[in-house]
Design an enzyme around this catalytic site. Structure first.
Site, PDB file in Angstrom:
ATOM      1  N   MET A  48       7.914   6.911  -1.602  1.00 54.05           N
ATOM      2  CA  MET A  48       7.220   8.115  -0.817  1.00 54.05           C
ATOM      3  C   MET A  48       6.248   8.658  -1.681  1.00 54.05           C
ATOM      4  O   MET A  48       5.318   9.620  -0.946  1.00 54.05           O
ATOM      5  CB  MET A  48       8.168   8.979  -0.102  1.00 54.05           C
ATOM      6  CG  MET A  48       8.886   9.988  -1.224  1.00 54.05           C
ATOM      7  SD  MET A  48       9.938  11.038  -0.587  1.00 54.05           S
ATOM      8  CE  MET A  48       8.638  12.421  -0.025  1.00 54.05           C
ATOM      9  N   TYR A  49       6.347   8.620  -2.886  1.00 58.22           N
ATOM     10  CA  TYR A  49       5.201   9.475  -3.629  1.00 58.22           C
ATOM     11  C   TYR A  49       3.842   9.143  -3.521  1.00 58.22           C
ATOM     12  O   TYR A  49       3.393   8.036  -3.846  1.00 58.22           O
ATOM     13  CB  TYR A  49       5.616   9.362  -5.254  1.00 58.22           C
ATOM     14  CG  TYR A  49       6.950   9.989  -5.626  1.00 58.22           C
ATOM     15  CD1 TYR A  49       7.972  11.043  -4.888  1.00 58.22           C
ATOM     16  CD2 TYR A  49       7.555   9.427  -6.824  1.00 58.22           C
ATOM     17  CE1 TYR A  49       8.991  11.457  -5.276  1.00 58.22           C
ATOM     18  CE2 TYR A  49       8.988  10.025  -7.193  1.00 58.22           C
ATOM     19  CZ  TYR A  49       9.605  10.721  -6.353  1.00 58.22           C
ATOM     20  OH  TYR A  49      10.709  11.332  -6.884  1.00 58.22           O
ATOM     21  N   SER A  50       3.052  10.234  -3.018  1.00 57.77           N
ATOM     22  CA  SER A  50       1.601   9.950  -2.557  1.00 57.77           C
ATOM     23  C   SER A  50       1.550   8.732  -1.737  1.00 57.77           C
ATOM     24  O   SER A  50       0.692   7.825  -1.849  1.00 57.77           O
ATOM     25  CB  SER A  50       0.881   9.843  -3.827  1.00 57.77           C
ATOM     26  OG  SER A  50       0.768  11.303  -4.470  1.00 57.77           O
ATOM     27  N   ASN A  51       2.597   8.397  -0.977  1.00 56.61           N
ATOM     28  CA  ASN A  51       2.285   7.430   0.245  1.00 56.61           C
ATOM     29  C   ASN A  51       2.334   6.248  -0.570  1.00 56.61           C
ATOM     30  O   ASN A  51       1.311   5.247  -0.156  1.00 56.61           O
ATOM     31  CB  ASN A  51       1.508   7.749   1.135  1.00 56.61           C
ATOM     32  CG  ASN A  51       1.544   6.714   2.372  1.00 56.61           C
ATOM     33  OD1 ASN A  51       2.736   6.513   2.682  1.00 56.61           O
ATOM     34  ND2 ASN A  51       0.280   6.474   3.023  1.00 56.61           N
ATOM     35  N   GLY A  52       2.920   5.792  -1.699  1.00 57.58           N
ATOM     36  CA  GLY A  52       2.941   4.578  -2.166  1.00 57.58           C
ATOM     37  C   GLY A  52       1.651   4.517  -3.500  1.00 57.58           C
ATOM     38  O   GLY A  52       1.926   3.626  -4.271  1.00 57.58           O
TER      39      GLY A  52
END
Length: 337
Positions: A48-52
């Site tokens: 999920m961090y920065s959407n991948g």
């Protein structure tokens, strides 16, 4: 793994996550290179961090700068990645889908430590744990880890893994620092008893332990935390928190070192702590964290740092907005919006 770990939530293209404080690839790569050069071999990220984007940046840098077998790559799953009922959670479908997406973004054929990013209470433990164990069996994952939850939930998971002969959790990634020590009551004794190592997130209390209390919200990250920071360090405990931060400052001044080094050195003294996750946003912050390994606190210093602590609300198992509403009702004065 190295006694300092890199928390890669700091890395990510700003337009895909945190536009104020996340580091784009050109800014992130020198930090990753410096960590490797200093002997750090453990890197923790999440889908999920920065959407991948965090996984992508980390994966490319590690391929360019080091031998894959020399580093430990950890990532996580659970939180929403797409709209729709199957875009989140820990169902068998989600586990098998998300591991393949993470492998692709990281550019590797295996993940060293695959962690559940909180518990998913909408999915039976048995379904999640068997699916995770199957990933170890087929070789996509080497080890399994968990993150913040109630100790009784973690004990249940460990029991089910042992009962069924499934691959077990070898790590717990929990919230632990001088301002947040509730894990000492149940989770840490459980991990010590079961031989589970801990990887500590927010070891500097979102920067609060690295500066004077009145400067707590002076960084770009702290200014965008909003109610989440109030959840972690509620105004109800401000007097105790301020006293702890002041104690860190006094010990740091006496030694002529930074506050961050003192806070990290305290963590290294604690049982079961394998490594703190350092989300350094600059070379100076990274070097400061590494320098904390040279600080050995005395018993008197530890007592001074720990004395102002008061009990806090145990929020570790919180995983959704409904539970936050419950806390708002039960804990008067908690500043959550």
């Amino acid at each position: 793994m190295s006694p300092i770990a890199i928390g890669a939530m700091t890395y990510g293209e700003p337009d895909r996550g945190h536009p104020v404080w996340s580091k784009s690839e050109p800014d992130a790569r020198p930090l990753i290179k410096r960590a490797l050069d200093a002997g750090i071999n453990f890197f923790d990220t999440a889908n999920m961090y920065s959407n991948g984007s965090s996984e992508e940046i980390l994966g490319r840098a590690l391929r360019d700068y080091t031998d894959r077998d020399e580093v430990v790559i950890a990532t996580k799953l659970r939180h929403p990645m797409r709209l729709g009922p199957n875009g989140r959670g820990l169902s068998r479908k989600a586990v098998f889908t998300e591991v393949d997406h993470s492998l692709r973004r990281l550019g590797t054929d295996y993940i060293d430590l695959y962690q559940i990013h909180r518990n998913d209470r909408s999915t039976p433990w048995e379904e999640t744990l068997e699916a995770l164990s199957d990933l170890v069996t087929v070789g996509k994952v080497r080890y399994l880890g968990a993150s913040s939850m109630h100790a009784w939930e973690f004990a249940k998971a460990l029991h089910l893994q042992e009962r069924h002969g499934w691959a077990r959790f070898v790590s717990m990634q929990d919230h632990y620092n001088l301002l947040a020590r509730e894990e000492e009551r149940e989770m840490i004794p459980l991990c010590l008893d079961r031989g589970v190592g801990t990887i500590v997130w927010s070891p500097l209390a979102r920067g609060r332990l690295a500066r004077a209390w009145d400067d707590a919200r002076s960084t770009a990250r702290s200014q965008t935390d909003g109610s989440y920071a109030d959840l972690l360090y509620t105004p109800r405990e401000e007097a105790s928190n301020r006293a702890i931060v002041d104690a860190v400052g006094r010990v740091a001044d006496d030694r002529g070192v930074s506050r961050a080094r003192i806070a990290l050195a305290w963590l290294r003294r604690q049982p079961v702590v394998t490594a703190p996750l350092v989300g350094a946003g600059s070379i100076a912050q990274l070097d400061d964290a590494i320098a904390s390994l040279d600080v050995e606190l005395t018993d008197d210093e530890v007592r001074a740092l720990e004395a102002p602590y008061t009990p806090r609300y145990d929020w570790q198992g919180i995983s959704d907005e409904a539970e936050l509403d419950t806390i708002r009702r039960r804990v008067p004065g908690m500043a959550l919006t």
